[in-house]
Design a protein around this motif. Structure first.
Motif, PDB file in Angstrom:
ATOM      1  N   GLY A  80      50.248  24.350  79.620  1.00  0.00           N
ATOM      2  CA  GLY A  80      50.707  23.405  78.611  1.00  0.00           C
ATOM      3  C   GLY A  80      49.953  23.565  77.299  1.00  0.00           C
ATOM      4  O   GLY A  80      50.557  23.480  76.211  1.00  0.00           O
ATOM      5  N   TRP A  81      48.652  23.823  77.377  1.00  0.00           N
ATOM      6  CA  TRP A  81      47.863  24.028  76.158  1.00  0.00           C
ATOM      7  C   TRP A  81      48.299  25.293  75.434  1.00  0.00           C
ATOM      8  O   TRP A  81      48.429  25.309  74.204  1.00  0.00           O
ATOM      9  CB  TRP A  81      46.388  24.098  76.517  1.00  0.00           C
ATOM     10  CG  TRP A  81      45.489  24.314  75.332  1.00  0.00           C
ATOM     11  CD1 TRP A  81      45.068  23.373  74.437  1.00  0.00           C
ATOM     12  CD2 TRP A  81      44.927  25.564  74.923  1.00  0.00           C
ATOM     13  NE1 TRP A  81      44.255  23.940  73.476  1.00  0.00           N
ATOM     14  CE2 TRP A  81      44.151  25.294  73.752  1.00  0.00           C
ATOM     15  CE3 TRP A  81      44.979  26.862  75.412  1.00  0.00           C
ATOM     16  CZ2 TRP A  81      43.454  26.294  73.080  1.00  0.00           C
ATOM     17  CZ3 TRP A  81      44.277  27.856  74.748  1.00  0.00           C
ATOM     18  CH2 TRP A  81      43.535  27.576  73.594  1.00  0.00           C
ATOM     19  N   LEU A  82      48.547  26.371  76.196  1.00  0.00           N
ATOM     20  CA  LEU A  82      49.019  27.618  75.580  1.00  0.00           C
ATOM     21  C   LEU A  82      50.394  27.425  74.954  1.00  0.00           C
ATOM     22  O   LEU A  82      50.669  27.938  73.855  1.00  0.00           O
ATOM     23  CB  LEU A  82      49.065  28.732  76.630  1.00  0.00           C
ATOM     24  CG  LEU A  82      47.712  29.209  77.181  1.00  0.00           C
ATOM     25  CD1 LEU A  82      47.929  30.198  78.324  1.00  0.00           C
ATOM     26  CD2 LEU A  82      46.874  29.839  76.080  1.00  0.00           C
ATOM     27  N   ALA A  83      51.275  26.689  75.657  1.00  0.00           N
ATOM     28  CA  ALA A  83      52.604  26.443  75.102  1.00  0.00           C
ATOM     29  C   ALA A  83      52.522  25.588  73.846  1.00  0.00           C
ATOM     30  O   ALA A  83      53.280  25.798  72.889  1.00  0.00           O
ATOM     31  CB  ALA A  83      53.484  25.776  76.150  1.00  0.00           C
ATOM     32  N   GLY A  90      52.381  30.906  77.826  1.00  0.00           N
ATOM     33  CA  GLY A  90      52.158  29.484  78.025  1.00  0.00           C
ATOM     34  C   GLY A  90      53.340  28.759  78.626  1.00  0.00           C
ATOM     35  O   GLY A  90      53.189  27.998  79.597  1.00  0.00           O
ATOM     36  N   ALA A  91      54.544  28.981  78.076  1.00  0.00           N
ATOM     37  CA  ALA A  91      55.723  28.285  78.600  1.00  0.00           C
ATOM     38  C   ALA A  91      56.000  28.689  80.044  1.00  0.00           C
ATOM     39  O   ALA A  91      56.390  27.855  80.874  1.00  0.00           O
ATOM     40  CB  ALA A  91      56.933  28.575  77.722  1.00  0.00           C
ATOM     41  N   TRP A 208      57.411  20.948  74.439  1.00  0.00           N
ATOM     42  CA  TRP A 208      58.443  19.972  74.764  1.00  0.00           C
ATOM     43  C   TRP A 208      59.683  20.644  75.350  1.00  0.00           C
ATOM     44  O   TRP A 208      60.303  20.097  76.271  1.00  0.00           O
ATOM     45  CB  TRP A 208      58.821  19.163  73.533  1.00  0.00           C
ATOM     46  CG  TRP A 208      57.702  18.351  72.973  1.00  0.00           C
ATOM     47  CD1 TRP A 208      57.171  18.419  71.724  1.00  0.00           C
ATOM     48  CD2 TRP A 208      56.950  17.344  73.662  1.00  0.00           C
ATOM     49  NE1 TRP A 208      56.141  17.531  71.570  1.00  0.00           N
ATOM     50  CE2 TRP A 208      55.989  16.842  72.754  1.00  0.00           C
ATOM     51  CE3 TRP A 208      56.997  16.817  74.951  1.00  0.00           C
ATOM     52  CZ2 TRP A 208      55.086  15.848  73.091  1.00  0.00           C
ATOM     53  CZ3 TRP A 208      56.094  15.818  75.295  1.00  0.00           C
ATOM     54  CH2 TRP A 208      55.157  15.345  74.382  1.00  0.00           C
ATOM     55  N   SER A 209      60.042  21.811  74.840  1.00  0.00           N
ATOM     56  CA  SER A 209      61.179  22.518  75.425  1.00  0.00           C
ATOM     57  C   SER A 209      60.870  22.971  76.852  1.00  0.00           C
ATOM     58  O   SER A 209      61.758  23.010  77.707  1.00  0.00           O
ATOM     59  CB  SER A 209      61.557  23.726  74.563  1.00  0.00           C
ATOM     60  OG  SER A 209      60.488  24.660  74.498  1.00  0.00           O
ATOM     61  N   GLY A 210      59.589  23.296  77.126  1.00  0.00           N
ATOM     62  CA  GLY A 210      59.197  23.647  78.490  1.00  0.00           C
ATOM     63  C   GLY A 210      59.312  22.474  79.439  1.00  0.00           C
ATOM     64  O   GLY A 210      59.794  22.618  80.575  1.00  0.00           O
ATOM     65  N   LEU A 211      58.892  21.288  78.998  1.00  0.00           N
ATOM     66  CA  LEU A 211      59.020  20.100  79.847  1.00  0.00           C
ATOM     67  C   LEU A 211      60.481  19.778  80.133  1.00  0.00           C
ATOM     68  O   LEU A 211      60.829  19.347  81.241  1.00  0.00           O
ATOM     69  CB  LEU A 211      58.338  18.903  79.190  1.00  0.00           C
ATOM     70  CG  LEU A 211      56.810  18.900  79.140  1.00  0.00           C
ATOM     71  CD1 LEU A 211      56.310  17.569  78.618  1.00  0.00           C
ATOM     72  CD2 LEU A 211      56.199  19.207  80.500  1.00  0.00           C
TER      73      LEU A 211
END
Length: 309
Positions: A80-83, A90-91, A208-211
């Motif tokens: 999450g930090w990398l994303a 990260g993603a 946010w797109s990853g979540l």
């Protein structure tokens, strides 16, 4: 003549051992007036320690998260930090780590409810301690679902379990439904968090797109898991109401092993796959939190960082 012979029969001598009962199976003399057992019952006494040793020992750590789960949580946070800083991969780490965490929580929800309703053999198991390395079928429950996500871009959990010790059809059904309903709740959570933080503002954030992609994966896992296909949770929920022969076949080891693989192969077919995606999107859109039509494809693109398109 019969009555005369009966009247002339002498009274039976008084039994000096009145008040005691002899166990015909073990020869153990038991005093019915007390809890004392004579020394002749050594066989039963010797069996008691063996039975106690066979039962899992209760510990205060039985229901605490394992270090493996906490480490997985840390790796997901790192993703999450990398994303958040728009750094590959990260993603990918965020989405895959969140999916693995949801798998563990999915299995824990099954096991916790089953343990509460009589499956005492689960005490101390990896299912209750959130340790996927101690699962009885790690390949089916962890490895394959991870491959389904990476290759297919959707969520598909492992096969249904047979929970020994859970009595009552209603309870067995609720135990089977606990996993898919957990995925559905996680989908709501992973949609609600971006919606509350963004408040309708457009964004190109990898985080946010990853979540949101994680929410989509949870929705697909819930939909597929609820299908009444042998070997899946949806079938396990109906099994208590089916003829015993059908229920036994649908939850047999062979069916449980190959059913998720067959479902994945079926979902890989483009016409079927194209029907699953809108169903999951409808689940997310029904929450009416924000427009994810643009952010979701962006999350998929960032997840597949190795792809050129």
């Amino acid at each position: 003549m019969t009555s005369e012979s009966t009247d002339e029969m002498p009274d039976a001598p008084a039994d000096s051992s009145a008040g005691s009962v002899t166990d015909g199976a073990t020869g153990t003399a038991i005093d019915s007036g007390s809890d004392r057992v004579s020394p002749t019952g050594t066989a039963a006494a010797e069996d008691a320690p063996a039975q106690a040793a066979a039962e899992p020992r209760r510990s205060r750590f039985d229901h605490l998260p394992s270090p493996v789960f906490l480490a997985l949580l840390g790796v997901t946070a790192l993703g999450g930090w990398l994303a958040w800083n728009r750094t590959d991969p990260g993603a990918f780490v965020l989405v895959l780590g969140a999916w693995l965490l949801s798998i563990v929580i999915h299995e824990w929800s099954h096991a916790a409810l089953a343990h509460r309703w009589g499956a005492r053999d689960l005490r101390g198991s990896g299912l209750l301690s959130l340790n996927p390395f101690r699962y009885p079928d790690r390949f089916l429950s962890v490895v394959l679902p991870s491959a389904y996500l990476i290759l297919g871009g959707f969520g598909l959990t492992g096969p249904a379990h047979r929970w020994e010790g859970v009595r009552g059809r209603r309870r067995q059904t609720l135990v089977a439904l606990a996993g898919p309903l957990t995925n559905l709740l996680l989908a709501v959570l992973f949609v609600a968090v971006p919606a509350l933080m963004l408040r309708g503002q457009p964004t190109d954030s990898w985080f946010w797109s990853g979540l949101l992609l994680v929410a989509f994966v949870q929705a697909t896992a819930a939909i597929v898991g609820l299908l009444p296909i042998p070997g899946m949770d949806g079938f396990a929920a109906l099994a208590p109401y089916l003829p015993r022969r059908w229920a036994t076949f649908g939850l047999s080891d062979g069916v449980r092993t190959y059913a998720p693989i067959a479902v994945f192969a079926l979902l890989w077919i483009p016409p079927v796959h194209s029907q699953l995606l809108p169903m999951a999107t409808v689940v997310l859109e029904s929450l009416d939190l924000f427009d994810e039509s643009l952010l979701l494809p962006y999350g998929e693109l960032n997840f597949r960082f190795w792809s050129d398109s």
